[in-house]
Structures are given as C-alpha cells and as structure tokens.
Motif scaffolding. Structure first.
Motif, PDB file in Angstrom:
ATOM      1  N   PHE A 164      -2.346   7.300  -3.156  1.00  0.00           N
ATOM      2  CA  PHE A 164      -3.353   8.000  -3.958  1.00  0.00           C
ATOM      3  C   PHE A 164      -2.782   8.300  -5.345  1.00  0.00           C
ATOM      4  O   PHE A 164      -3.492   8.290  -6.344  1.00  0.00           O
ATOM      5  CB  PHE A 164      -3.787   9.297  -3.267  1.00  0.00           C
ATOM      6  CG  PHE A 164      -4.794   9.076  -2.174  1.00  0.00           C
ATOM      7  CD1 PHE A 164      -6.083   8.634  -2.468  1.00  0.00           C
ATOM      8  CD2 PHE A 164      -4.462   9.289  -0.843  1.00  0.00           C
ATOM      9  CE1 PHE A 164      -7.015   8.409  -1.462  1.00  0.00           C
ATOM     10  CE2 PHE A 164      -5.384   9.064   0.174  1.00  0.00           C
ATOM     11  CZ  PHE A 164      -6.667   8.629  -0.140  1.00  0.00           C
ATOM     12  N   VAL A 165      -1.469   8.527  -5.392  1.00  0.00           N
ATOM     13  CA  VAL A 165      -0.807   8.799  -6.685  1.00  0.00           C
ATOM     14  C   VAL A 165      -0.480   7.483  -7.401  1.00  0.00           C
ATOM     15  O   VAL A 165      -0.868   7.269  -8.552  1.00  0.00           O
ATOM     16  CB  VAL A 165       0.492   9.622  -6.479  1.00  0.00           C
ATOM     17  CG1 VAL A 165       1.193   9.866  -7.810  1.00  0.00           C
ATOM     18  CG2 VAL A 165       0.179  10.943  -5.785  1.00  0.00           C
ATOM     19  N   LEU A 166       0.231   6.569  -6.700  1.00  0.00           N
ATOM     20  CA  LEU A 166       0.701   5.335  -7.342  1.00  0.00           C
ATOM     21  C   LEU A 166      -0.436   4.427  -7.810  1.00  0.00           C
ATOM     22  O   LEU A 166      -0.281   3.693  -8.777  1.00  0.00           O
ATOM     23  CB  LEU A 166       1.615   4.548  -6.395  1.00  0.00           C
ATOM     24  CG  LEU A 166       2.975   5.180  -6.062  1.00  0.00           C
ATOM     25  CD1 LEU A 166       3.767   4.267  -5.140  1.00  0.00           C
ATOM     26  CD2 LEU A 166       3.773   5.467  -7.324  1.00  0.00           C
ATOM     27  N   SER A 167      -1.566   4.469  -7.116  1.00  0.00           N
ATOM     28  CA  SER A 167      -2.664   3.565  -7.492  1.00  0.00           C
ATOM     29  C   SER A 167      -3.239   3.904  -8.870  1.00  0.00           C
ATOM     30  O   SER A 167      -3.995   3.111  -9.440  1.00  0.00           O
ATOM     31  CB  SER A 167      -3.778   3.596  -6.441  1.00  0.00           C
ATOM     32  OG  SER A 167      -4.346   4.881  -6.393  1.00  0.00           O
ATOM     33  N   GLN A 168      -2.880   5.069  -9.413  1.00  0.00           N
ATOM     34  CA  GLN A 168      -3.381   5.418 -10.755  1.00  0.00           C
ATOM     35  C   GLN A 168      -2.573   4.748 -11.878  1.00  0.00           C
ATOM     36  O   GLN A 168      -2.952   4.826 -13.047  1.00  0.00           O
ATOM     37  CB  GLN A 168      -3.378   6.949 -10.944  1.00  0.00           C
ATOM     38  CG  GLN A 168      -4.260   7.694  -9.961  1.00  0.00           C
ATOM     39  CD  GLN A 168      -5.680   7.145  -9.885  1.00  0.00           C
ATOM     40  OE1 GLN A 168      -6.292   6.830 -10.906  1.00  0.00           O
ATOM     41  NE2 GLN A 168      -6.201   6.995  -8.673  1.00  0.00           N
ATOM     42  N   ILE A 175       4.018  -0.898 -12.736  1.00  0.00           N
ATOM     43  CA  ILE A 175       4.572  -0.765 -11.374  1.00  0.00           C
ATOM     44  C   ILE A 175       5.820  -1.630 -11.189  1.00  0.00           C
ATOM     45  O   ILE A 175       6.284  -1.827 -10.068  1.00  0.00           O
ATOM     46  CB  ILE A 175       3.536  -1.106 -10.265  1.00  0.00           C
ATOM     47  CG1 ILE A 175       2.974  -2.528 -10.429  1.00  0.00           C
ATOM     48  CG2 ILE A 175       2.426  -0.093 -10.205  1.00  0.00           C
ATOM     49  CD1 ILE A 175       2.177  -3.010  -9.235  1.00  0.00           C
ATOM     50  N   SER A 176       6.390  -2.145 -12.301  1.00  0.00           N
ATOM     51  CA  SER A 176       7.538  -3.058 -12.177  1.00  0.00           C
ATOM     52  C   SER A 176       8.746  -2.357 -11.550  1.00  0.00           C
ATOM     53  O   SER A 176       9.483  -2.972 -10.784  1.00  0.00           O
ATOM     54  CB  SER A 176       7.902  -3.665 -13.531  1.00  0.00           C
ATOM     55  OG  SER A 176       8.110  -2.657 -14.481  1.00  0.00           O
ATOM     56  N   GLY A 177       8.934  -1.066 -11.829  1.00  0.00           N
ATOM     57  CA  GLY A 177      10.053  -0.316 -11.221  1.00  0.00           C
ATOM     58  C   GLY A 177       9.903  -0.221  -9.711  1.00  0.00           C
ATOM     59  O   GLY A 177      10.860  -0.423  -8.953  1.00  0.00           O
ATOM     60  N   ILE A 178       8.671   0.073  -9.261  1.00  0.00           N
ATOM     61  CA  ILE A 178       8.385   0.167  -7.822  1.00  0.00           C
ATOM     62  C   ILE A 178       8.587  -1.191  -7.176  1.00  0.00           C
ATOM     63  O   ILE A 178       9.158  -1.316  -6.089  1.00  0.00           O
ATOM     64  CB  ILE A 178       6.927   0.646  -7.590  1.00  0.00           C
ATOM     65  CG1 ILE A 178       6.732   2.033  -8.205  1.00  0.00           C
ATOM     66  CG2 ILE A 178       6.571   0.668  -6.112  1.00  0.00           C
ATOM     67  CD1 ILE A 178       5.297   2.391  -8.483  1.00  0.00           C
ATOM     68  N   SER A 179       8.120  -2.244  -7.889  1.00  0.00           N
ATOM     69  CA  SER A 179       8.229  -3.603  -7.373  1.00  0.00           C
ATOM     70  C   SER A 179       9.695  -4.027  -7.241  1.00  0.00           C
ATOM     71  O   SER A 179      10.076  -4.676  -6.262  1.00  0.00           O
ATOM     72  CB  SER A 179       7.481  -4.553  -8.317  1.00  0.00           C
ATOM     73  OG  SER A 179       7.491  -5.846  -7.816  1.00  0.00           O
ATOM     74  N   TYR A 318       1.979  -3.094  -1.259  1.00  0.00           N
ATOM     75  CA  TYR A 318       0.589  -2.603  -1.265  1.00  0.00           C
ATOM     76  C   TYR A 318       0.063  -2.576  -2.698  1.00  0.00           C
ATOM     77  O   TYR A 318      -1.038  -3.048  -2.980  1.00  0.00           O
ATOM     78  CB  TYR A 318       0.535  -1.199  -0.653  1.00  0.00           C
ATOM     79  CG  TYR A 318      -0.859  -0.610  -0.574  1.00  0.00           C
ATOM     80  CD1 TYR A 318      -1.597  -0.673   0.610  1.00  0.00           C
ATOM     81  CD2 TYR A 318      -1.465   0.002  -1.666  1.00  0.00           C
ATOM     82  CE1 TYR A 318      -2.869  -0.144   0.698  1.00  0.00           C
ATOM     83  CE2 TYR A 318      -2.740   0.530  -1.604  1.00  0.00           C
ATOM     84  CZ  TYR A 318      -3.441   0.460  -0.418  1.00  0.00           C
ATOM     85  OH  TYR A 318      -4.709   0.977  -0.341  1.00  0.00           O
ATOM     86  N   GLN A 319       0.870  -2.058  -3.622  1.00  0.00           N
ATOM     87  CA  GLN A 319       0.444  -1.940  -5.014  1.00  0.00           C
ATOM     88  C   GLN A 319       0.221  -3.321  -5.659  1.00  0.00           C
ATOM     89  O   GLN A 319      -0.720  -3.521  -6.410  1.00  0.00           O
ATOM     90  CB  GLN A 319       1.479  -1.150  -5.835  1.00  0.00           C
ATOM     91  CG  GLN A 319       1.530   0.331  -5.493  1.00  0.00           C
ATOM     92  CD  GLN A 319       0.201   1.035  -5.732  1.00  0.00           C
ATOM     93  OE1 GLN A 319      -0.493   0.779  -6.691  1.00  0.00           O
ATOM     94  NE2 GLN A 319      -0.159   1.924  -4.821  1.00  0.00           N
ATOM     95  N   ILE A 320       1.114  -4.273  -5.333  1.00  0.00           N
ATOM     96  CA  ILE A 320       0.996  -5.636  -5.892  1.00  0.00           C
ATOM     97  C   ILE A 320      -0.315  -6.288  -5.439  1.00  0.00           C
ATOM     98  O   ILE A 320      -1.021  -6.919  -6.222  1.00  0.00           O
ATOM     99  CB  ILE A 320       2.198  -6.518  -5.453  1.00  0.00           C
ATOM    100  CG1 ILE A 320       3.498  -6.017  -6.090  1.00  0.00           C
ATOM    101  CG2 ILE A 320       1.953  -7.997  -5.769  1.00  0.00           C
ATOM    102  CD1 ILE A 320       3.771  -6.460  -7.497  1.00  0.00           C
ATOM    103  N   TYR A 321      -0.656  -6.124  -4.147  1.00  0.00           N
ATOM    104  CA  TYR A 321      -1.884  -6.746  -3.624  1.00  0.00           C
ATOM    105  C   TYR A 321      -3.135  -5.967  -4.015  1.00  0.00           C
ATOM    106  O   TYR A 321      -4.231  -6.538  -4.064  1.00  0.00           O
ATOM    107  CB  TYR A 321      -1.801  -6.902  -2.097  1.00  0.00           C
ATOM    108  CG  TYR A 321      -1.046  -8.133  -1.691  1.00  0.00           C
ATOM    109  CD1 TYR A 321      -1.666  -9.369  -1.638  1.00  0.00           C
ATOM    110  CD2 TYR A 321       0.320  -8.077  -1.386  1.00  0.00           C
ATOM    111  CE1 TYR A 321      -0.968 -10.523  -1.290  1.00  0.00           C
ATOM    112  CE2 TYR A 321       1.032  -9.226  -1.045  1.00  0.00           C
ATOM    113  CZ  TYR A 321       0.372 -10.438  -0.995  1.00  0.00           C
ATOM    114  OH  TYR A 321       1.062 -11.580  -0.663  1.00  0.00           O
ATOM    115  N   ALA A 322      -2.989  -4.670  -4.265  1.00  0.00           N
ATOM    116  CA  ALA A 322      -4.154  -3.854  -4.632  1.00  0.00           C
ATOM    117  C   ALA A 322      -4.569  -4.078  -6.083  1.00  0.00           C
ATOM    118  O   ALA A 322      -5.750  -3.984  -6.415  1.00  0.00           O
ATOM    119  CB  ALA A 322      -3.852  -2.374  -4.393  1.00  0.00           C
TER     120      ALA A 322
END
Length: 442
Positions: A164-168, A175-179, A318-322
C-alpha cells in the motif's frame, strides 16, 4: 489557421504532460545496470525453489534439456523484443501492446496482447501476495516454534501493507533500489538452497526414477512440470516497459545498454536456476519436496534467513509486475475517461489494485496451483512465441532462411507448451479438488 495550429500545439503539450506523468514514460534516465536487476527481479521468482521438484517429475535427461532449451529460447525472444523496441525511426514501442498494435493492427494487437499480459501480471501479483504471506509465516514458525499459530490470512495482510505504501512510488526508476535489493536476495536464497544441498550431500537410498505408480499419472505430472519450468522464465511481459526507462538517441539507441543488462541478468538467472535444480535433485532424488527449503529444514537459522530473503525478493517482484498494470489503469482513466492526473487518482487506483490482489490471495491461497493452468495460455505465448510471430509479421524474413526457421522452431515449441502444460496442471487441480486439498481463507 493560427488558432487551429495553436489548438493542435496545445493538444500536443497536453499529451506530452500526460506522458510525462504516466509511470512507464515519465522517467527516461535509467542506466544499463537498472535493466539488469529489473530483469533478474522480474524473472527469478520464488518458483526457483520448486525447480528440483520439477526435475524429479521430468527425470535427468528431459529435465536438463527443458531447462537449457527454455533458457536459450527465452533469451532469443528477449533479444527480439529489445531489437523491436526502436525499429521504426523516431518512435519507441514503450509497451508490449504498442508493439502488438504495430505488428497486428490497432484493434487486433490490443485484443491479442493486453488480455494475455494482464493475466500474467495480475496473476503473478496475486501469487506473490500468497508467496510473501507464506514465507513470512514460515519465518515466524521457524523462529518461534512454540508460539501460537497465526492464520496465513494475517501474514498476507502484513505483506500487503508494505505494498500500500510502495505502490505509490511513481515509476520504474523510483523502485530501482527495491529492485536491486530483490535481485540480490533472489541470488542469495538460490545460493543458500544449492550450497545447503551440497553440504547435506546425496541422501541414503536416493532414487531418480519416476515416483508415480501409474503411467497416466507419470505423464500428467511430466506435463505439469514442463509448465513449471517454462513459467520460471516469464520476465518478457515487462521487458519493453523496462527498456522504455533507458535514454535513447539515434547515435546511442537504448537497445545497446538494455541488451548489456539482459546478458548480465541471464547469467544471474543461469547461476540461480541450474545449480538449484540439478544439485537439489541430485541430493534428494524423487523424494524432494516441492519447496527445496522444506527438504533442507535445518539449520533453522539458515532456513529462517532464506525465507526472509524470499519475502524481500517478492516485494520487489510484485512492484515490477504491478507497474505496467498501474500504467494501463492510469492511461485509461486519464486519456479515455478524462480524469485529471494527480496524486489523488494515483492513491485511489493503486491502493484499490493492491487491495484486490490481497483479497484474491487471501480467498484463494492455492492460487499458484491455478496459475499453472491459466498461465499456460498466457505465459507461453508472451514469452516463447508471440515475439517470434511479431518478428515474422514485421521483418518478413525470406522463407527457409535461418531467421525464418529459428522463429518457426520457437513458435512450434511454444504452442506445444501452451497446449500440453495446462493439461497436466488441470489434472493436478482436479486431483486436489477430489482430495479436498484446496481450502479458502487459510
């Protein structure tokens, strides 16, 4: 005349402002290594841990052949997509469906690509909700074995709360750091899985034959395992969207840094997949569990750590596919339905999507089993043969030339996969329904 011109100028500026806001096209300053870890995160799913089990259903010969052929074919189709991204001078196909529309026509391209892409991306997001929840639960149960049992539902909710937080976060570059963290984690838990298997050594009385008692069951499980291996290579659905973030000029097209990143990603994929699949099967034979970490079970601290790594990796995946799904939703809302672009729109649409995937994951915790059936119709085309059909439609290579033959081989292999894998998966689903294995709201 002047007012008409200024009107069209205004329209163009408005269009550009919207493109600068949409997630895929808003930021074009990615480096080649961004594409490397985005591709690793997209491709190396937690499914890597079930590869030894797939090997046990396939056997040594077919198993090694399927793993290696899939790696080569998908690398080839990925190269095709990277090449096709900018084949029209002055234009970039930033999204899979844009390339589809160019190859098959405005309407047909949309109808062919979008449903398949959505099945893959939404399906993967739901599976990752469940996987993230399960891995959190395993971590909790290993670390605190005497604690009160907590339902899987609550762990999925905990996992969803992060999204809910990261999707913003607005786009791929943000999101490269998360990736990067996710890519490092996927490599780490894969390494833990095969090194721990080597450490455990070949088990006593290990057997490598097929374990099913009837020939019919052996064949069905073989087909289902084909699907499991094929779906391990499913990063193509986001590849054009990743390439869209790399800057491009006629002198320095984006395909060069992108291809560099893809090569690094595929080397990492090989270092994750092959040792886990082959060493895991060598150590445990056909007695291997469908998650290699379960077969290892000790030392506890290592298994707990590996499960936590899976959680971090799945957060990134999840973030990459979303992101492409967010892009589709926001494009329709802003361009078709004329909603004003802004924070409120983004907050509502993305939170609704996360809530939807969480709800489906909680309701159907066995969704991964269903995906191997539905996925057969969507994973195989988008990864194995749709790029080849587009290549043939656009470039029209000479009949019986090397390019023509290679593409047709990939198309035939891909179509066989699309037909055979769901048959095995459907047999598994029916068996699980009869045995009452599927439980809602676990």
């Amino acid at each position: 005349m002047v007012s008409g011109q200024s009107q069209s100028e205004k329209e163009k500026q408005k269009e550009k402002a919207i493109d600068d806001w949409l997630p895929i096209t808003s930021s074009r300053n990615a480096k080649w290594w961004y594409s490397a870890f985005h591709n690793v995160t997209a491709m190396v799913g937690a499914g890597v841990l079930s590869l030894p089990y797939a090997m046990s259903e396939l056997g040594w010969g077919p198993g090694i052949a399927v793993m290696v052929i899939s790696w080569i074919v998908t690398l080839y189709t990925l190269w095709q997509m990277v090449e096709m991204h900018e084949m029209v001078p002055g234009k970039r196909f930033d999204r899979y469906h844009e390339l589809g529309q160019y190859a098959f026509g405005e309407k047909l391209g949309l109808y062919i690509v979008v449903p398949q892409q959505l099945i893959v991306e939404v399906g993967v997001c739901i599976v990752y909700m469940v996987t993230g929840g399960r891995s959190l639960k395993k971590f909790h149960d290993v670390v605190c074995s005497d604690c009160k049992q907590i339902k899987l539902t609550f762990f999925i909710m905990i996992f969803a709360s992060v999204h809910f937080v990261l999707s913003q976060l607005p786009n791929f570059n943000s999101i490269s750091g998360i990736s990067l963290a996710a890519a490092v984690m996927s490599f780490s838990y894969s390494t833990i899985a095969w090194v721990a298997s080597v450490d455990k050594g070949k088990q006593e009385h290990v057997e490598y034959g097929y374990k099913s008692d009837t020939q019919e069951r052996t064949v069905m499980r073989f087909l289902a395992a084909l699907g499991d291996v094929a779906f391990a290579y499913a990063g193509h659905n986001v590849v054009l969207e990743i390439q869209a973030t790399i800057p491009s000029t006629p002198e320095k097209p984006s395909k060069k840094p992108m291809w560099k990143g893809v090569i690094v990603a595929y080397i990492v994929v090989a270092l994750c997949y092959f040792p886990v699949a082959f060493v895991g099967y060598w150590a445990f034979g056909n007695g291997v569990e469908d998650n290699i970490l379960v077969s290892l079970s000790r030392p506890h601290w290592l298994i707990a750590m590996a499960n936590m790594m899976v959680v971090v990796h799945v957060i990134g995946s999840y973030q990459i596919y979303a992101m492409p799904v967010f892009d589709m939703m926001e494009t329709v809302l802003v361009k078709r339905l004329r909603f004003p672009p802004g924070l409120t729109l983004r907050l509502i649409t993305r939170s609704a999507y996360v809530a939807f995937t969480m709800f489906v994951g909680i309701t159907f915790p066995f969704f991964g089993g269903l995906l191997s059936f539905f996925g057969g119709f969507a994973f195989a085309p988008t990864t194995y043969f749709l790029p080849c059909i587009m290549w043939l439609a656009i470039y029209k290579p000479r009949r019986f030339s090397l390019s023509w033959i290679t593409n047709w081989i990939c198309i035939i292999l891909g179509v066989l996969l699309m037909i055979l894998a769901p048959i095995g998966a459907l047999r598994d689903i029916i068996g699980n329904i009869i045995d009452k294995q599927y439980k809602f709201y676990q």
